[in-house]
Design a protein around this motif. Structure first.
Motif, PDB file in Angstrom:
ATOM      1  N   LYS A  50       0.807  -1.214  -0.036  1.00 36.56           N
ATOM      2  CA  LYS A  50      -0.019   0.106   0.007  1.00 36.56           C
ATOM      3  C   LYS A  50       0.839   1.280   0.084  1.00 36.56           C
ATOM      4  O   LYS A  50       1.898   1.185   0.504  1.00 36.56           O
ATOM      5  N   HIS A  51       0.122   2.302  -0.467  1.00 30.58           N
ATOM      6  CA  HIS A  51       1.196   3.639  -0.391  1.00 30.58           C
ATOM      7  C   HIS A  51       1.095   3.982   0.837  1.00 30.58           C
ATOM      8  O   HIS A  51       0.148   3.908   1.706  1.00 30.58           O
ATOM      9  N   PRO A  52       2.163   4.721   1.265  1.00 29.67           N
ATOM     10  CA  PRO A  52       2.424   5.214   2.538  1.00 29.67           C
ATOM     11  C   PRO A  52       1.254   5.987   3.242  1.00 29.67           C
ATOM     12  O   PRO A  52       0.898   6.099   4.004  1.00 29.67           O
ATOM     13  N   GLY A  53       0.637   6.857   2.261  1.00 31.79           N
ATOM     14  CA  GLY A  53      -0.248   7.882   2.621  1.00 31.79           C
ATOM     15  C   GLY A  53      -1.615   7.056   2.874  1.00 31.79           C
ATOM     16  O   GLY A  53      -2.288   7.493   3.828  1.00 31.79           O
ATOM     17  N   GLU A  54      -1.726   6.173   2.148  1.00 25.87           N
ATOM     18  CA  GLU A  54      -3.002   5.182   2.390  1.00 25.87           C
ATOM     19  C   GLU A  54      -2.923   4.473   3.904  1.00 25.87           C
ATOM     20  O   GLU A  54      -3.763   4.559   4.684  1.00 25.87           O
ATOM     21  N   LEU A  55      -1.534   4.079   4.398  1.00 21.41           N
ATOM     22  CA  LEU A  55      -1.448   3.539   5.661  1.00 21.41           C
ATOM     23  C   LEU A  55      -1.422   4.468   6.651  1.00 21.41           C
ATOM     24  O   LEU A  55      -2.019   4.367   7.850  1.00 21.41           O
ATOM     25  N   LYS A  56      -0.877   5.705   6.342  1.00 20.61           N
ATOM     26  CA  LYS A  56      -1.134   6.850   7.361  1.00 20.61           C
ATOM     27  C   LYS A  56      -2.585   7.259   7.572  1.00 20.61           C
ATOM     28  O   LYS A  56      -3.011   7.499   8.866  1.00 20.61           O
ATOM     29  N   ASP A  57      -3.231   7.203   6.605  1.00 20.97           N
ATOM     30  CA  ASP A  57      -4.660   7.581   6.438  1.00 20.97           C
ATOM     31  C   ASP A  57      -5.520   6.478   7.533  1.00 20.97           C
ATOM     32  O   ASP A  57      -6.467   6.846   8.503  1.00 20.97           O
ATOM     33  N   ALA A  58      -5.113   5.464   7.349  1.00 18.09           N
ATOM     34  CA  ALA A  58      -5.668   4.196   7.917  1.00 18.09           C
ATOM     35  C   ALA A  58      -5.588   4.238   9.525  1.00 18.09           C
ATOM     36  O   ALA A  58      -6.201   3.605  10.479  1.00 18.09           O
ATOM     37  N   VAL A  59      -4.424   4.912  10.029  1.00 14.43           N
ATOM     38  CA  VAL A  59      -4.028   5.029  11.549  1.00 14.43           C
ATOM     39  C   VAL A  59      -4.299   6.383  12.195  1.00 14.43           C
ATOM     40  O   VAL A  59      -4.082   6.922  13.078  1.00 14.43           O
ATOM     41  N   THR A  60      -5.002   7.404  11.196  1.00 15.13           N
ATOM     42  CA  THR A  60      -5.152   8.798  11.445  1.00 15.13           C
ATOM     43  C   THR A  60      -6.750   9.127  11.537  1.00 15.13           C
ATOM     44  O   THR A  60      -7.365   8.915  10.815  1.00 15.13           O
ATOM     45  N   SER A  61      -7.116   9.166  13.007  1.00 18.72           N
ATOM     46  CA  SER A  61      -8.639   9.170  13.336  1.00 18.72           C
ATOM     47  C   SER A  61      -9.008  10.713  13.277  1.00 18.72           C
ATOM     48  O   SER A  61      -8.271  11.645  13.439  1.00 18.72           O
ATOM     49  N   PRO A  62     -10.021  11.170  12.803  1.00 18.82           N
ATOM     50  CA  PRO A  62     -10.477  12.462  12.600  1.00 18.82           C
ATOM     51  C   PRO A  62     -10.621  13.062  14.071  1.00 18.82           C
ATOM     52  O   PRO A  62     -10.983  12.493  15.091  1.00 18.82           O
ATOM     53  N   GLY A  63      -9.858  14.106  14.062  1.00 11.65           N
ATOM     54  CA  GLY A  63      -9.751  14.973  15.402  1.00 11.65           C
ATOM     55  C   GLY A  63      -8.833  14.259  16.438  1.00 11.65           C
ATOM     56  O   GLY A  63      -8.888  14.744  17.476  1.00 11.65           O
ATOM     57  N   THR A  65      -5.198  12.425  18.133  1.00 13.23           N
ATOM     58  CA  THR A  65      -3.794  12.568  18.587  1.00 13.23           C
ATOM     59  C   THR A  65      -2.799  12.356  17.098  1.00 13.23           C
ATOM     60  O   THR A  65      -1.847  13.314  16.962  1.00 13.23           O
ATOM     61  N   THR A  66      -3.033  11.548  16.354  1.00 17.29           N
ATOM     62  CA  THR A  66      -2.144  11.263  15.141  1.00 17.29           C
ATOM     63  C   THR A  66      -2.241  12.572  14.172  1.00 17.29           C
ATOM     64  O   THR A  66      -1.286  12.836  13.599  1.00 17.29           O
ATOM     65  N   ILE A  67      -3.381  12.857  13.827  1.00 15.59           N
ATOM     66  CA  ILE A  67      -3.764  13.998  12.950  1.00 15.59           C
ATOM     67  C   ILE A  67      -3.187  15.356  13.399  1.00 15.59           C
ATOM     68  O   ILE A  67      -2.686  16.145  13.004  1.00 15.59           O
ATOM     69  N   ALA A  68      -2.982  15.441  14.954  1.00 15.00           N
ATOM     70  CA  ALA A  68      -2.381  16.649  15.381  1.00 15.00           C
ATOM     71  C   ALA A  68      -1.047  16.749  15.350  1.00 15.00           C
ATOM     72  O   ALA A  68      -0.598  17.719  14.874  1.00 15.00           O
ATOM     73  N   GLY A  69      -0.513  15.291  15.308  1.00 12.45           N
ATOM     74  CA  GLY A  69       1.145  15.565  15.211  1.00 12.45           C
ATOM     75  C   GLY A  69       1.378  15.494  13.494  1.00 12.45           C
ATOM     76  O   GLY A  69       2.327  16.213  13.342  1.00 12.45           O
ATOM     77  N   VAL A  70       0.582  14.759  12.817  1.00 16.29           N
ATOM     78  CA  VAL A  70       0.741  14.916  11.461  1.00 16.29           C
ATOM     79  C   VAL A  70       0.741  16.356  10.910  1.00 16.29           C
ATOM     80  O   VAL A  70       1.585  17.034  10.196  1.00 16.29           O
ATOM     81  N   GLU A  71      -0.337  17.115  11.452  1.00 15.01           N
ATOM     82  CA  GLU A  71      -0.171  18.689  11.101  1.00 15.01           C
ATOM     83  C   GLU A  71       0.815  19.481  11.568  1.00 15.01           C
ATOM     84  O   GLU A  71       1.516  20.211  10.821  1.00 15.01           O
ATOM     85  N   ALA A  72       1.505  19.260  13.016  1.00 12.60           N
ATOM     86  CA  ALA A  72       2.589  19.577  13.184  1.00 12.60           C
ATOM     87  C   ALA A  72       3.866  19.452  12.501  1.00 12.60           C
ATOM     88  O   ALA A  72       4.794  20.281  12.063  1.00 12.60           O
ATOM     89  N   GLY A  77       7.437  21.459   7.969  1.00  7.03           N
ATOM     90  CA  GLY A  77       8.027  21.379   6.828  1.00  7.03           C
ATOM     91  C   GLY A  77       8.769  20.026   6.379  1.00  7.03           C
ATOM     92  O   GLY A  77       9.672  19.874   5.687  1.00  7.03           O
ATOM     93  N   LEU A  78       8.299  18.930   7.352  1.00  8.60           N
ATOM     94  CA  LEU A  78       9.063  17.596   7.027  1.00  8.60           C
ATOM     95  C   LEU A  78       9.124  16.997   5.564  1.00  8.60           C
ATOM     96  O   LEU A  78      10.087  16.592   5.289  1.00  8.60           O
ATOM     97  N   ARG A  79       7.935  17.183   4.952  1.00  3.63           N
ATOM     98  CA  ARG A  79       8.092  16.758   3.664  1.00  3.63           C
ATOM     99  C   ARG A  79       8.862  17.301   2.787  1.00  3.63           C
ATOM    100  O   ARG A  79       9.754  16.858   2.059  1.00  3.63           O
ATOM    101  N   ALA A  80       8.645  18.715   2.633  1.00  2.00           N
ATOM    102  CA  ALA A  80       9.442  19.761   1.602  1.00  2.00           C
ATOM    103  C   ALA A  80      10.896  19.485   2.093  1.00  2.00           C
ATOM    104  O   ALA A  80      11.619  19.293   1.208  1.00  2.00           O
TER     105      ALA A  80
END
Length: 105
Positions: A50-63, A65-72, A77-80
């Protein structure tokens, strides 16, 4: 990606471990958890196909802890920054290999 990539992953493990220490974990525990987390995530990418983004989405609940960290991570600028690191190491490799500046993209 594979030549310099391990150093980037080591830095991420170190940073993840530092975050754990900042939040109260002992250094050895934080480093073990960080390394096991990276190893497990890499294994999932390789084993599921699976694409890493798909796996990330699978463990990221709306609202959650994970999405809060992903946003940070995105705000920091981690990706860039990671893309820039790959470009910089590729450019340097070409320079060391004798490729002229005009031929380096």
């Amino acid at each position: 990606v594979s030549g310099s990539g391990p150093a980037y992953v080591y830095q991420f493990i170190e940073a993840l471990s530092d975050g754990g220490v900042r939040c109260g974990l002992a250094r050895n525990v934080a480093t073990e958890l960080a390394a096991q987390t990276v190893m497990g995530a890499a294994k999932m990418v390789l084993e599921t196909g699976k694409h890493p983004g798909e796996l990330k989405d699978a463990v990221t609940s709306p609202g959650g802890t994970t999405i809060a960290g992903v946003e940070a991570l995105e705000q920091g600028g981690l990706r860039a920054t990671t893309i820039s690191a790959v470009k910089a190491s590729t450019r340097r490799s070409m320079q060391l290999g004798g490729v002229s500046e005009e031929d380096i993209k």
